[in-house]
Each structure stands twice: as C-alpha cells, then as structure tokens.
Design an enzyme around this catalytic site. Structure first.
Site, PDB file in Angstrom:
ATOM      1  N   LYS A 187      30.924  37.169  36.852  1.00 40.79           N
ATOM      2  CA  LYS A 187      29.523  37.526  37.090  1.00 40.79           C
ATOM      3  C   LYS A 187      28.732  37.456  35.793  1.00 40.79           C
ATOM      4  O   LYS A 187      27.675  36.845  35.713  1.00 40.79           O
ATOM      5  CB  LYS A 187      29.490  38.932  37.685  1.00 40.79           C
ATOM      6  CG  LYS A 187      28.128  39.477  38.002  1.00 40.79           C
ATOM      7  CD  LYS A 187      28.272  40.777  38.773  1.00 40.79           C
ATOM      8  CE  LYS A 187      26.973  41.554  38.804  1.00 40.79           C
ATOM      9  NZ  LYS A 187      27.094  42.823  39.531  1.00 40.79           N
ATOM     10  N   GLU A 193      38.566  38.768  28.679  1.00 40.06           N
ATOM     11  CA  GLU A 193      39.801  38.174  29.214  1.00 40.06           C
ATOM     12  C   GLU A 193      39.514  36.812  29.856  1.00 40.06           C
ATOM     13  O   GLU A 193      40.226  35.823  29.632  1.00 40.06           O
ATOM     14  CB  GLU A 193      40.418  39.091  30.279  1.00 40.06           C
ATOM     15  CG  GLU A 193      40.977  40.388  29.762  1.00 40.06           C
ATOM     16  CD  GLU A 193      39.951  41.513  29.763  1.00 40.06           C
ATOM     17  OE1 GLU A 193      38.726  41.228  29.705  1.00 40.06           O
ATOM     18  OE2 GLU A 193      40.368  42.683  29.810  1.00 40.06           O
ATOM     19  N   GLY A 248      31.104  43.616  41.455  1.00 35.65           N
ATOM     20  CA  GLY A 248      32.315  42.797  41.345  1.00 35.65           C
ATOM     21  C   GLY A 248      33.311  43.061  42.467  1.00 35.65           C
ATOM     22  O   GLY A 248      33.816  42.136  43.112  1.00 35.65           O
ATOM     23  N   ARG A 249      33.593  44.341  42.712  1.00 34.06           N
ATOM     24  CA  ARG A 249      34.616  44.663  43.724  1.00 34.06           C
ATOM     25  C   ARG A 249      34.105  44.507  45.138  1.00 34.06           C
ATOM     26  O   ARG A 249      34.832  44.756  46.093  1.00 34.06           O
ATOM     27  CB  ARG A 249      35.162  46.071  43.474  1.00 34.06           C
ATOM     28  CG  ARG A 249      34.115  47.165  43.428  1.00 34.06           C
ATOM     29  CD  ARG A 249      34.712  48.444  42.859  1.00 34.06           C
ATOM     30  NE  ARG A 249      33.709  49.477  42.645  1.00 34.06           N
ATOM     31  CZ  ARG A 249      32.959  49.607  41.547  1.00 34.06           C
ATOM     32  NH1 ARG A 249      33.076  48.733  40.572  1.00 34.06           N
ATOM     33  NH2 ARG A 249      32.103  50.600  41.426  1.00 34.06           N
ATOM     34  N   GLU A 334      37.865  52.377  41.711  1.00 35.65           N
ATOM     35  CA  GLU A 334      36.782  52.078  40.772  1.00 35.65           C
ATOM     36  C   GLU A 334      35.455  52.584  41.348  1.00 35.65           C
ATOM     37  O   GLU A 334      34.530  52.915  40.616  1.00 35.65           O
ATOM     38  CB  GLU A 334      36.716  50.570  40.480  1.00 35.65           C
ATOM     39  CG  GLU A 334      36.011  50.269  39.165  1.00 35.65           C
ATOM     40  CD  GLU A 334      36.159  48.836  38.690  1.00 35.65           C
ATOM     41  OE1 GLU A 334      36.255  48.624  37.475  1.00 35.65           O
ATOM     42  OE2 GLU A 334      36.170  47.922  39.538  1.00 35.65           O
ATOM     43  N   HIS A 365      62.270  50.998  52.819  1.00 39.70           N
ATOM     44  CA  HIS A 365      63.554  51.041  52.122  1.00 39.70           C
ATOM     45  C   HIS A 365      63.387  51.428  50.670  1.00 39.70           C
ATOM     46  O   HIS A 365      64.290  51.242  49.863  1.00 39.70           O
ATOM     47  CB  HIS A 365      64.254  49.685  52.256  1.00 39.70           C
ATOM     48  CG  HIS A 365      64.614  49.382  53.676  1.00 39.70           C
ATOM     49  ND1 HIS A 365      65.869  49.639  54.196  1.00 39.70           N
ATOM     50  CD2 HIS A 365      63.855  48.909  54.701  1.00 39.70           C
ATOM     51  CE1 HIS A 365      65.872  49.301  55.490  1.00 39.70           C
ATOM     52  NE2 HIS A 365      64.662  48.859  55.807  1.00 39.70           N
ATOM     53  N   LYS A 485      37.268  48.952  26.492  1.00 36.93           N
ATOM     54  CA  LYS A 485      36.821  47.596  26.124  1.00 36.93           C
ATOM     55  C   LYS A 485      36.275  47.600  24.702  1.00 36.93           C
ATOM     56  O   LYS A 485      36.590  46.728  23.895  1.00 36.93           O
ATOM     57  CB  LYS A 485      35.683  47.156  27.055  1.00 36.93           C
ATOM     58  CG  LYS A 485      36.083  46.538  28.347  1.00 36.93           C
ATOM     59  CD  LYS A 485      34.847  45.843  28.916  1.00 36.93           C
ATOM     60  CE  LYS A 485      34.898  45.729  30.417  1.00 36.93           C
ATOM     61  NZ  LYS A 485      33.633  45.279  30.988  1.00 36.93           N
TER      62      LYS A 485
END
Ligand code: G6Q
Length: 532
Positions: A187, A193, A248-249, A334, A365, A485
């Site tokens: 965005k 990163e 973003g999410r 978030e 399991h 950050k």
C-alpha cells in the site's frame, strides 16, 4: 451462568439445536453449544444496542472517517459494492474507481492466464511471485491455498514476505527468471521488508536477463503510492491502485488480490466479491438477533469479558483453509489488540483474545487435549463443509464425523458415572472424565467455493467490528507495530558500524555478539565459533 451446563440447557429444551442456529449467505451457524440462555442473548444484544452498534455500522458503510487516529474512512465494503451502487467519500463516489481497477486487473489477469504476457526474452510468464507482508501477504496467501482447487495449474504461485533472505531464495530457487513475474504488493511502497525483497527480486531478474528494460516485463505493482512505484522502476501503467480507506488486513479483495485473480480468473474473483457483498448486505440489514456477525462478535465478548477466556480457537475442517487461522490472527488481533478507547482512555476490561488454530483433524492429535481437559476455557469455531471438493473414498465422511464428534464431546463431556459404567477401574476414572461444558460454534457451508470464502471472510471482518464497537477501540489502526519498526532502523545501522551503543545492557550485549560474528566472518571468511 458460570454454573449452568450445556447438558442442562439441552435437556431443558429439545429444540435448542435447531433454535439457536441461523443461515445467511450460504453459511449455517449453529451457536447452540454456547453457554447462553435466551436471557443471556437478550442481554448481549442489549449491550450491542447500548454500545451504539447500529450507528457505527451505518457510519462505516456511509464512508464516515471512523478510523479517527488516522483520519480515514473504512470502506473495504466498497471494494465489493456492485457497479450500480454508490459510496461517497469526501463528496466523491468511489465505486466507479473500484470497478475501473477491477477491469484493469481482469484484463491483466486474462493476458497472463492466456500466456500472452511475455517476459523480456519473449517467453510467456508461468510463475507469479507476490512480494508483500502483513495485509499485503496474508490475504493473498490464504486465498491461494483456499482456492487452489479453482486455480490455473499451468501457473506457479509463490509468496515472499519475510525479510529473512531465506524466504526469497527458497521461493525462487527453482524458478526461471525469464518466465517469472513479480507482483510487488505494498500500500505504502515504503515497507522495509517488501522493498528489500523487491530489490533482491530486481537484482535476480537483472542478473539473469542483463537488461534494465526487463523490469517493465517482470514487475507490476499494487499500491496507493504511484511516485514510489515509478521511482522503483516499475511502469506506472502496470500499477494497480487502491485507496487509503482500505486497511491492509481488509484488502484481500482490493488489487492486493491480483495474484488471486490471476490464479482463479476474473469470473471466479467476481464470485468471491459477491460472497463478501452478500455478507455485507446481511450485516447491514439483518436485525441483530438474526445477524451472524453480530452474534459471533457478541459471543466472543461474552467469553472474553464474562468468563475470562484468553484465546479463541478457529478449527477449519478443510485442508484448503489451512492458512485461514493465520489470516484471522492478523484480522482479529491487529484490529482489536488495543488498550485505549477511541477517545484515548485506558480500558479497564479485556479486549481481543488470542486467535489460533490448525485444520482438523491434525489439531485433534496435538493440542485438542488441552481444549478437552486442560485448565483453560477455549471457545472454538469449527468450520466445515457438507461436500468435499475432493470426494475420494470415505475421507469426507470421516472428516465430517470428526468435527461433529469434537463439538459434541466438548459440550457434553463424559461424567465419572459414565466412565465407571464402562468398567474403568476407580483409580483411572478421574483421568478419563471429560468435564464438558466447553463452548463451540459450528459454521457449515455446502462447498468451499470462491463465494463461500468471501462470505466467510466478511463474516469475521464484521464480527471483529462488532467486538471493536463493544470494546470502544479503533479496529482500524495499528500503532503498536511502529516502535519495533523505528528501533529496527537504528539497530540495522548499528549492526553495520562500530558506533557507541546506548541501548539497555541486554540489547547492547546482543548487538556486540552480532558485530563480533560480522568481524570474524569478514577477516577469516568463516564464522569463528569462539566469537559466539
Ligand atoms: C495491516 C497493516 C500491515 C500492513 C503491512 C504492509 O492492516 O497495516 O500488516 O498491511 O505493514 O504494508 P504495506 O502494504 O504498506 O507494505
């Protein structure tokens, strides 16, 4: 309610399993195995009313700037609004722009799928690598797995998110640069990163193809930042935009879904959007007592704030949904992992629980033991489908039997008398008792189609909004990720230099160790074990 058991509730009302259930958008929600009575539900609905949920829903859909800390509207619902509808932000209708981008995405996706998008050497693109992180990664990854059944198998899809070079190296190790297209999804187009991975991708392409002109054929961008896209060297004609009112999410159905659209095609992507939109309409219009996101959100609040439940398990009984819990972790935590209210007061109650989960039956399991007999109360959402996309042999019947049996066992358990009646020796009885009374929802849809996935994601998006409204937090900002950050920038510079360190003694000592390893590698070419 603390002492009321699900056994009692079911014994007292033979219709409970039918009554406390609801269908919407092809999803059936059975919420009868929750520790609630009609009275509880009435009170929770009253809480929603008192919290102003109706006005909040209207404000969100109307494009009001409800993300107050960032001064933004919250309009992921506009991303799936039909062409003829209209949604106004700052006096302008955003729907035409949404459909203009969708049309450009569709033209591009069709070109790639038809083998007509050629790389720099003239070879058709066969590999698509999405580079992005957080909201620009988790949605595309989840959707890629979830909709694999519908994907073009001639194309290979990879996802690179981690700044750990291993992610890029392993994702591209077996790919031919001449046939690889990178979608740089960001965005802001400034995320450290993503930009590091995008630079490595550019170097990888140029190393192999040798000509800077290759970038135009091997890179496209999904972003709101045309200036940075251009500065990176990507032709802005190959940029697919979105807007600051998409978090973003909440962006997997924006241009961030370009890799999804290339995989499943524009028509199936349209089905995905239709599934989202159907749930939006339901959320907006259904009375709260018959509103699936409202009920789901309130039940989470119920266990979190009244029973102290610290986590919520999401347990899809469909292998294609294996990344769904990871996707939901960002969406939920978030959004509502906050400790101040919208007007900045510290909360004196708990907000988001931790979300976690794995697909069934694998989880059975491993960690289900704790859910059945541990000391934590873990409300569970089971997600299942009546029909399999891969109906081989007996698998689907066995899978289905397991999800139904788990919900039953959690709710009703097994008493000491029942265990004894099976001939269990007295000393073993306590170990074999299941207390039961462990709540769950069962979400059932027919088949995992793009439309079903859209409705399922929108269901959780809106349930998160309901929770955030009750907790009075801003579900659309994420200031908590900022400090780390900023510190990483400082430390990155320090790892490359020998400047004086002014952190705490722990961080200083750790940095010195990395510096020692760096220096020993530089002088000897290998790492001197003693330096560690
Ligand atoms: C999501 C967050 C965050 C964001 C990433 C990537 O809601 O804002 O996860 O999506 O930090 O950001 P960019 O898309 O700007 O690279």
């Amino acid at each position: 309610m603390r002492d009321v058991t699900l056994r009692e509730l079911f014994d007292a009302d033979a219709t409970r399993g039918d009554r406390l259930a609801l269908s919407a958008c092809g999803i059936y929600l059975d919420y009868s195995k929750n520790r609630v009575t009609d009275e509880t539900l009435r009170l929770l609905l009253a809480l929603a009313g008192e919290s102003g949920l109706r006005a909040r829903i209207d404000a969100m859909f109307a494009g009001e700037k409800i993300n107050v800390t960032e001064g933004r509207a919250v309009l992921h619902t506009a991303l799936r609004a039909p062409r003829r509808s209209s949604v106004t932000v700052d006096g302008a209708d955003v729907v035409p722009a949404v459909h203009e981008v969708l049309a450009r995405m569709a033209a591009f996706a069709d070109t790639v799928r038809a083998g007509r998008w050629l790389g720099h050497t003239g070879a058709p693109i066969a590999n698509i690598v999405n580079i992005g992180i957080g909201g620009s990664d988790l949605g595309p990854v989840m959707a890629h797995e979830a909709l694999r059944h519908y994907a073009d198998r001639e194309l290979t899809f990879r996802f690179v998110s981690n700044v750990d070079g291993t992610d890029f190296v392993e994702a591209t190790a077996d790919l031919d640069p001449a046939r690889t297209l990178f979608i740089v999804s960001s965005k802001t187009f400034t995320t450290a990163e993503t930009m590091a991975n995008a630079r490595s991708a550019r170097a990888w392409v140029l190393d192999a193809l040798g000509d800077p002109a290759a970038v135009a054929r091997h890179f496209v961008a999904v972003s709101t930042n045309a200036a940075e896209v251009g500065a990176f060297g990507i032709d802005v004609a190959n940029m697919f935009g979105f807007w600051d009112w998409v978090g973003g999410r909440y962006s997997m159905d924006s241009a961030i879904g370009l890799s999804t659209m290339i995989a499943i095609g524009p028509a199936a992507f349209g089905e995905l959007l239709a599934g989202f939109h159907a749930m939006d309409d339901h959320f907006r219009a259904a009375p709260f007592e018959a509103n699936m996101p409202v009920l789901l959100g309130l039940l989470t609040v119920w266990y979190r704030n009244f029973f102290g439940a610290r986590t919520q398990a999401v347990l899809p009984y469909d292998q294609y949904l294996k990344r769904f819990p990871a996707y939901l972790q960002q969406l939920t935590m978030e959004s509502n992992g906050k400790s101040v209210t919208l007007d900045g007061r510290a909360v004196d109650y708990d907000t988001s629980p931790l979300y976690w989960g794995e697909p069934g039956t694998n989880g059975q399991h491993s960690f289900y033991q704790l859910i059945h007999q541990g000391t934590e109360l873990v409300p569970c959402d089971f997600i299942a489908f009546t029909r399999s996309l891969n109906p081989i042999g007996e698998h689907h019947r066995l899978l289905t039997a397991n999800v139904l049996a788990q919900a039953e066992a959690l709710a009703f358990g097994k008493t000491a008398d029942e265990v004894r009646a099976e001939g269990t020796p007295d000393w073993l009885v306590p170990h074999r008792v299941f207390a039961g009374n462990r709540p769950s929802n069962t979400l059932l849809a027919d088949r995992l189609t793009p439309r079903a996935l859209g409705s399922l994601v929108a269901l959780y998006e809106h349930a998160v909004f309901v929770q955030g409204t009750i907790w009075e937090v801003n579900s659309f900002d994420q200031w908590g990720v900022e400090l780390g950050k900023a510190l990483a920038k400082t430390v990155a510079a320090e790892l490359a230099s020998d400047t004086e360190l002014a952190h705490d003694s722990s961080t200083n000592a750790l940095i010195r160790r990395f510096r020692a390893a760096r220096d020993s590698t530089a002088t000897t070419g290998t790492l001197d074990a003693a330096s560690l």
